[in-house]
Scaffold this active site. Structure first.
Site, mmCIF file in Angstrom:
data_model
loop_
_atom_site.group_PDB
_atom_site.id
_atom_site.type_symbol
_atom_site.label_atom_id
_atom_site.label_comp_id
_atom_site.label_asym_id
_atom_site.label_seq_id
_atom_site.Cartn_x
_atom_site.Cartn_y
_atom_site.Cartn_z
ATOM 1 N N TYR A 1 -4.742 18.986 -10.054
ATOM 2 C CA TYR A 1 -5.103 17.774 -9.319
ATOM 3 C C TYR A 1 -6.021 16.896 -10.156
ATOM 4 C CZ TYR A 1 -7.301 14.780 -5.783
ATOM 5 O OH TYR A 1 -7.783 13.697 -5.078
ATOM 6 N N GLY B 1 -4.606 8.107 7.224
ATOM 7 C CA GLY B 1 -5.787 8.165 6.375
ATOM 8 C C GLY B 1 -6.310 6.815 5.925
ATOM 9 N N ILE C 1 0.848 -1.188 0.000
ATOM 10 C CA ILE C 1 0.000 0.000 0.000
ATOM 11 C C ILE C 1 0.886 1.242 0.000
ATOM 12 C CG2 ILE C 1 -1.912 1.224 1.101
ATOM 13 C CD1 ILE C 1 -2.522 -1.299 2.712
ATOM 14 N N THR C 2 0.720 2.110 -0.978
ATOM 15 C CA THR C 2 1.449 3.373 -0.957
ATOM 16 C C THR C 2 0.691 4.377 -0.095
ATOM 17 O OG1 THR C 2 0.381 4.339 -2.932
ATOM 18 C CG2 THR C 2 2.294 2.916 -3.293
ATOM 19 N N GLY C 3 1.444 5.184 0.631
ATOM 20 C CA GLY C 3 0.808 6.198 1.481
ATOM 21 C C GLY C 3 -0.032 5.594 2.577
ATOM 22 N N ALA C 4 0.548 4.642 3.322
ATOM 23 C CA ALA C 4 -0.257 3.883 4.289
ATOM 24 C C ALA C 4 -0.003 4.267 5.736
ATOM 25 C CB ALA C 4 -0.001 2.396 4.105
ATOM 26 N N ASN C 5 0.690 5.368 5.979
ATOM 27 C CA ASN C 5 0.945 5.714 7.384
ATOM 28 C C ASN C 5 -0.144 6.599 7.987
ATOM 29 O OD1 ASN C 5 1.590 8.262 6.346
ATOM 30 N ND2 ASN C 5 3.796 7.871 6.399
#
Length: 317
Positions: free
Chosen positions: A185, A32, A26-30
């Site tokens: 974005y 949210g 999972i990317t960006g899993a620290n």
């Protein structure tokens, strides 16, 4: 009509069985939705490898998860900055050297509404680089391992793909003129979706059906996405919105990506999965509306070629 495949309450983690032996990246899993997805998968005894930019935040997240699920919880992190192609390549090498199988790569990390135009070390607009190019490169470098595992690629998109130009600004992808936080974005999230749908087409044409590719979005979820990279005004507006019924929890926002990574009953890949309630921002999780500009074939094919050129990765499909 809302999708009722999974009943009136939509898909929920109660459908998950034992995931022992499964490995999810999972990317960006620290924080949210990515962190909540990790929690759900660990609860079902899967192994989770986080790919995060901040080592400090990752160490804290791992500690929190081991505190909740016990010291034996199989969770770790590899440092990776999606805004740096060199960092992505280094992280991919580490994954290939340490992770024997990949049941799903969940492309969850993103930045949003960056108030002023910024370029990465590779010379790309920051949102396009982080959200699209970084994931495009990562998926390509890890593809053979995913294919050998008969795994999945899950792209976490956004309803923001319906904003802005609704296409790719090929003559100025880095927004040297007319930069806007929302339009840039929107382009970055549309690019992510187009990558996924073009990959579906290329795999089908090559008869390589072992890898399934899904696209989802979290709806309006109370995560740190905007508060991390958005302007002061956007952060305040978002803070007000989180006090309304139009925003759900980060845990609820993680359901679509967990579903796309695990659910065997999913049969349609050319789709957009997420909340199916009001404005598709909240509510039961299922298949939502997918607007055709997200899979404009001419644009998708050109974006793929540009992405290969800019990342220096030629996919072998």
């Amino acid at each position: 009509m809302p999708d009722t495949t999974f009943g009136p309450n939509g898909w929920t983690p109660e459908r998950l069985g034992d995931l022992s032996g499964k490995i999810y990246l999972i990317t960006g899993a620290n924080a949210g939705a990515g962190f909540q997805a990790a929690r759900t998968l660990l609860k079902k005894k899967a192994k989770v490898v986080m790919l995060n930019r901040s080592a400090e935040k990752s160490q804290a997240a791992v500690a929190d998860l081991k505190s909740e699920f016990g010291s034996g919880a199989d969770v770790s992190f590899i440092r990776m900055d999606l805004a740096s192609l060199a960092s992505v390549r280094k992280a991919a090498d580490e994954v290939l050297n340490s992770v024997p199988r990949i049941d799903a790569l969940i492309c969850n990390a993103a930045i949003a509404q960056v108030p002023t135009r910024k370029l990465t070390e590779d010379g790309f607009e920051s949102q396009l680089s982080t959200n699209h190019y970084g994931h495009f490169l990562l998926c390509g470098l890890l593809f053979e391992r995913i294919e050998a595992s008969k795994g999945r690629i899950v792209v976490v998109a956004s309803l923001g793909y319906n904003m802005g130009l609704k296409t790719i600004k090929f003559d100025d992808m880095n927004w040297e003129e007319g930069y806007g936080p929302n339009t840039a974005y929107s382009q970055s999230k549309l690019a992510q979706m187009m990558f996924a749908y073009e990959l579906q087409d290329r795999l089908a044409a090559a008869g390589r059906t072992e890898v399934e590719v899904y696209v989802c979005h979290p709806g309006s979820s109370a995560t740190s996405l905007i508060s991390t990279s958005g302007s002061r005004t956007m952060r305040f507006i978002w803070w007000l919105m989180t006090k309304t019924p139009m925003v759900q929890t980060a845990e609820q926002g993680s359901y679509p990506e967990v579903m796309c990574a695990t659910e065997e009953a999913l049969t349609e890949q050319r789709a957009l999965y997420g909340p199916t309630g009001r404005l598709e921002a909240v509510g039961p999780v299922g298949k939502g509306k997918l607007n055709p500009h997200a899979y404009d074939k001419t644009v998708m094919a050109r974006l793929w070629e540009v992405s290969e050129q800019e990342t220096g990765l030629k996919w072998e499909i």
